[in-house]
Design an enzyme around this catalytic site. Structure first.
Site, mmCIF file in Angstrom:
data_model
loop_
_atom_site.group_PDB
_atom_site.id
_atom_site.type_symbol
_atom_site.label_atom_id
_atom_site.label_comp_id
_atom_site.label_asym_id
_atom_site.label_seq_id
_atom_site.Cartn_x
_atom_site.Cartn_y
_atom_site.Cartn_z
ATOM 1 N N ASP A 19 0.726 -6.966 0.299
ATOM 2 C CA ASP A 19 -0.578 -7.597 0.065
ATOM 3 C C ASP A 19 -0.422 -8.880 -0.747
ATOM 4 O O ASP A 19 -0.830 -8.971 -1.909
ATOM 5 C CB ASP A 19 -1.514 -6.612 -0.649
ATOM 6 N N LYS A 70 -6.844 -5.165 11.769
ATOM 7 C CA LYS A 70 -8.150 -4.538 12.023
ATOM 8 C C LYS A 70 -8.978 -5.326 13.042
ATOM 9 O O LYS A 70 -10.108 -5.744 12.779
ATOM 10 C CB LYS A 70 -8.940 -4.391 10.720
ATOM 11 N N TYR A 72 -11.470 -6.670 15.626
ATOM 12 C CA TYR A 72 -12.867 -6.317 15.908
ATOM 13 C C TYR A 72 -13.530 -7.528 16.545
ATOM 14 O O TYR A 72 -13.955 -8.454 15.859
ATOM 15 C CB TYR A 72 -13.576 -5.920 14.612
ATOM 16 N N ASP A 73 -13.628 -7.517 17.874
ATOM 17 C CA ASP A 73 -14.185 -8.655 18.605
ATOM 18 C C ASP A 73 -14.634 -8.140 19.971
ATOM 19 O O ASP A 73 -14.646 -6.937 20.210
ATOM 20 C CB ASP A 73 -13.116 -9.754 18.738
ATOM 21 N N THR A 123 -10.875 3.143 2.411
ATOM 22 C CA THR A 123 -10.786 3.958 1.199
ATOM 23 C C THR A 123 -11.425 3.267 -0.004
ATOM 24 O O THR A 123 -11.578 3.882 -1.063
ATOM 25 C CB THR A 123 -9.320 4.308 0.874
ATOM 26 N N GLY A 213 0.573 -0.150 -2.071
ATOM 27 C CA GLY A 213 0.857 -1.546 -2.359
ATOM 28 C C GLY A 213 1.074 -1.770 -3.837
ATOM 29 O O GLY A 213 2.185 -1.774 -4.334
#
Length: 240
Positions: A19, A70, A72-73, A123, A213
């Site tokens: 990250d 992730k 999303y489209d 989460t 992370g």
């Protein structure tokens, strides 16, 4: 079974989240961790600064890569993007846990070995957060509903809190891989996570892979932190 057997299994199940916002920072952590970690998550922080090229670099070095974008489209865009990711030899790829999106991802994956994971509920979210999104009821109910849809459309697994892992196993007949973020060692700070579990709790609950992370990259000694987490996971894998 020997201790080394359980430690090796635990290492296979640990995914370290890179990250960062600069590739060089991620590269430095990978060097520090050496052979102790073989699986890394590359997310949105690195996407626009060479994340895909860095993913290729990791794969060439023999590491496995979890590309956590992730998606999303619209379906066609998702399908094409997933097809491109498959060409990179990615191990795991995330898409939002919406039926049409997951179905498009499965089509885009084609015959590649890349595993598609549907994101259920982050989460970092709790019941109040999903209520603001228009969902009444428990977080667990939404997670289970999305997981069942994921199974129906043919994705390989879901991203879900370890708090829901045991019930997910029951409700999906143990047919979905469960990848759990929101993992914090005992006594560790939660940071922005709301639904958390320890490595031991997560493995015992049925999570297949754990994503960590900050507990590793923010530690004074990241390698020692990773080793301690791996040991805790190994202890959970060992029968009572």
């Amino acid at each position: 079974m020997t201790d080394s057997h359980y430690l090796d299994r635990a290492r296979e199940k640990l995914i370290v989240a890179l990250d960062f916002w600069e590739v060089e920072d991620a590269r430095k952590l990978v060097r520090k961790l050496g052979d102790e970690v073989s699986f890394y998550k590359v997310g949105l922080g690195l996407q626009l600064v060479g994340g895909n090229e860095f993913a290729k670099e990791l794969i060439v070095e023999g590491k496995r890569v979890f590309l956590d974008y992730k998606y999303y489209d619209i379906e066609e865009t998702v399908q094409r993007a997933v097809a491109q990711a498959a060409e990179l030899k990615i191990t795991f790829l995330t898409v939002h846990g919406v039926a049409s999106i997951m179905k498009a991802a499965v089509a885009g994956r084609g015959n590649s070995d890349m595993k598609i994971l549907g994101v259920t509920v982050l989460t970092s979210m709790d019941a109040e957060d999903i209520k603001e999104m228009g969902f009444d009821g428990k977080v667990e109910d939404l997670v289970i509903a999305r997981a069942k849809k994921a199974l129906e459309v043919g994705v390989d697994g879901v991203v879900a809190s370890a708090l829901e892992a045991a019930e997910l196993r029951k409700q999906t007949s143990n047919k979905l891989m469960i990848v759990s973020p929101g993992i914090r060692p005992s006594g560790g700070a939660r940071h922005d996570q709301k639904r958390v579990a320890t490595p031991f709790e997560a493995i015992r609950a049925g999570a297949d892979y754990l994503v960590l992370g900050r507990p590793i990259y923010a530690a004074d000694d990241p390698k020692a932190a990773a080793q301690a987490i791996i040991q805790e996971m190994a202890d959970a894998l060992r029968p009572d």
